[in-house]
Design a protein around this motif. Structure first.
Motif, PDB file in Angstrom:
ATOM      1  N   ILE A 236     -21.687 -24.200 -10.860  1.00 10.03           N
ATOM      2  CA  ILE A 236     -22.053 -25.597 -11.079  1.00 10.03           C
ATOM      3  C   ILE A 236     -22.764 -26.186  -9.867  1.00 10.03           C
ATOM      4  O   ILE A 236     -23.645 -27.031  -9.993  1.00 10.03           O
ATOM      5  CB  ILE A 236     -20.791 -26.427 -11.428  1.00 10.03           C
ATOM      6  CG1 ILE A 236     -20.221 -25.980 -12.784  1.00 10.03           C
ATOM      7  CG2 ILE A 236     -21.106 -27.919 -11.473  1.00 10.03           C
ATOM      8  CD1 ILE A 236     -21.167 -26.143 -13.952  1.00 10.03           C
ATOM      9  N   ASN A 237     -22.389 -25.737  -8.655  1.00  6.76           N
ATOM     10  CA  ASN A 237     -23.005 -26.280  -7.440  1.00  6.76           C
ATOM     11  C   ASN A 237     -24.313 -25.584  -7.067  1.00  6.76           C
ATOM     12  O   ASN A 237     -24.907 -25.871  -6.033  1.00  6.76           O
ATOM     13  CB  ASN A 237     -22.032 -26.226  -6.260  1.00  6.76           C
ATOM     14  CG  ASN A 237     -21.615 -24.806  -5.893  1.00  6.76           C
ATOM     15  OD1 ASN A 237     -22.147 -23.821  -6.430  1.00  6.76           O
ATOM     16  ND2 ASN A 237     -20.652 -24.688  -4.991  1.00  6.76           N
ATOM     17  N   GLY A 238     -24.768 -24.650  -7.892  1.00  7.83           N
ATOM     18  CA  GLY A 238     -26.044 -23.992  -7.646  1.00  7.83           C
ATOM     19  C   GLY A 238     -25.979 -22.810  -6.699  1.00  7.83           C
ATOM     20  O   GLY A 238     -27.014 -22.271  -6.301  1.00  7.83           O
ATOM     21  N   ARG A 239     -24.775 -22.364  -6.352  1.00  7.06           N
ATOM     22  CA  ARG A 239     -24.634 -21.268  -5.395  1.00  7.06           C
ATOM     23  C   ARG A 239     -24.256 -19.944  -6.056  1.00  7.06           C
ATOM     24  O   ARG A 239     -23.746 -19.038  -5.405  1.00  7.06           O
ATOM     25  CB  ARG A 239     -23.600 -21.641  -4.327  1.00  7.06           C
ATOM     26  CG  ARG A 239     -24.045 -22.828  -3.465  1.00  7.06           C
ATOM     27  CD  ARG A 239     -23.038 -23.133  -2.380  1.00  7.06           C
ATOM     28  NE  ARG A 239     -23.489 -24.264  -1.560  1.00  7.06           N
ATOM     29  CZ  ARG A 239     -22.804 -24.774  -0.538  1.00  7.06           C
ATOM     30  NH1 ARG A 239     -21.617 -24.248  -0.221  1.00  7.06           N
ATOM     31  NH2 ARG A 239     -23.272 -25.798   0.150  1.00  7.06           N
ATOM     32  N   GLY A 240     -24.497 -19.845  -7.352  1.00  7.27           N
ATOM     33  CA  GLY A 240     -24.224 -18.601  -8.045  1.00  7.27           C
ATOM     34  C   GLY A 240     -25.457 -17.714  -8.077  1.00  7.27           C
ATOM     35  O   GLY A 240     -26.397 -17.901  -7.298  1.00  7.27           O
TER      36      GLY A 240
END
Length: 372
Positions: A236-240
């Motif tokens: 969700i935070n874009g760090r995947g």
């Protein structure tokens, strides 16, 4: 019945859930008295946890789907993944019969679609389905058992989110195939018994794009289900990975599968890590809501999981040890507990007393116990 690490099981305990071998055949039926020979056989299969009935609890806990359907699904996924792995090994062979390969793939995908419909029918036929059990897995069959369990967990969450029948079908297909890219990653990396090197981890991460590339030409698979293979490790935070997308840019079904994927992985014994207790896994997922997972979905999921199923031995903040007797809807972390052993400095409850943690708010569960 209660879940027990194999090292705590002893001769004379009674097996509470049938154990299957890696080909889906019955190895030991529920109800059998365990012996040293049986325990050694279970360990050779690399099964690290089992369900037992003992003097503390003999209550049966119903699985979300029937054992026969689960084994049928595992077998179908295993056969399909083996076949897909074969295709990848010979993909550079110019003599390969593309029409034959395409036909075989269609047969396997149709089989998986049939399995998905049966799992959905069984889950939606039940009211207020709760996740009571951790599925027992062997190291060798982990990927296939994990795929089926992620599908079951995803569907339970999907039902709670009020998805319609077509959406549940797409979700189930996506969940069953979310790790298909791992058939295209070297097995020595996937089954490595220790930490991965940076280079190995980079290779493992490629399973998302490899899986999506393998599926994107398969018209038998709904397009959103194919996206699940690509996006189930996005955060969700874009760090995947693989594309560092965030929030609602991540496919809805991939956001659901991401939660189920991590919960099942955390509660499973794997080559490089021991299983986490369900309560700790729920806390992990809750603590990563709004960073790793969709927080609204996490809240719904946490209400569908029973961290302390009936039969679980727990240590209370009083020092007493008790066995969970009942779980209350919407209060899964505060079950009814029967005291079976007083703590050294406990002055509260006598042995045999039943305590409702919903009403006794000054008492909390400290941890799960495996022996008294």
């Amino acid at each position: 019945m209660r879940l027990l690490p194999i090292e705590f099981a002893k001769p004379g305990d009674f097996l509470a859930k049938t154990i299957f071998d890696n080909d889906g055949r019955i190895l030991l039926r529920e109800g059998v008295a365990l012996t040293d020979f049986y325990l050694a056989m279970i360990k050779r299969l690399q099964i690290c946890s089992i369900y037992i009935n003992d003097e503390y609890n003999e209550a049966e806990i119903e699985d979300v789907i029937k054992p026969e359907l689960r084994q049928h699904a595992i077998k179908a996924i295993k056969e399909a993944f083996y076949s897909f792995e074969k295709y990848s090994l010979y993909s550079t062979n110019t003599n390969i019969d593309e029409k034959k390969v395409s036909k075989e793939k269609r047969v396997y995908f149709e089989s998986i679609g049939s399995i998905a419909k049966k799992i959905i029918d069984e889950i939606i036929s039940k009211k207020n389905v709760m996740i009571n059990l951790v599925d027992i897995k062997s190291m060798d069959n982990y990927t296939y058992q994990h795929s089926v369990n992620v599908a079951v967990l995803s569907l339970v969450l999907g039902v709670q989110l009020q998805l319609n029948q077509n959406e549940l079908y797409t979700l189930c297909i996506g969940a069953l195939l979310h790790d298909i890219g791992k058939t295209l990653i070297p097995k020595q990396i996937i089954l490595k018994p220790g930490p991965l090197t940076d280079e190995e981890y980079k290779t493992v991460k490629e399973h998302t794009t490899k899986g999506y590339d393998f599926l994107k030409g398969c018209l038998e698979i709904p397009a959103p289900a194919r996206i699940v293979a690509l996006q189930h490790h996005e955060k969700i935070n874009g760090r995947g990975y693989p594309d560092n997308i965030k929030n609602k840019s991540i496919n809805k079904f991939a956001r659901i599968v991401a939660i189920a994927d991590v919960y099942d992985a955390l509660t499973s014994d794997r080559p490089y890590s021991k299983a986490m207790c369900p309560n700790d896994a729920v806390e992990y997922i809750f603590s990563h809501g709004d960073t790793q997972f969709d927080y609204e979905m996490v809240k719904v999921f946490s209400k569908a999981v029973v961290p302390y199923p009936p039969g679980t031995l727990v240590k209370l903040s009083t020092g007493d040890i008790g066995v969970v007797m009942a779980v209350f809807p919407n209060f899964a972390l505060r079950p009814q507990v029967k005291i079976i052993k007083k703590g050294i400095n406990s002055s509260s409850n006598e042995v045999g007393t039943t305590v409702s943690l919903v009403s006794q708010l000054d008492i909390v569960i400290r941890n799960i116990e495996f022996a008294v």
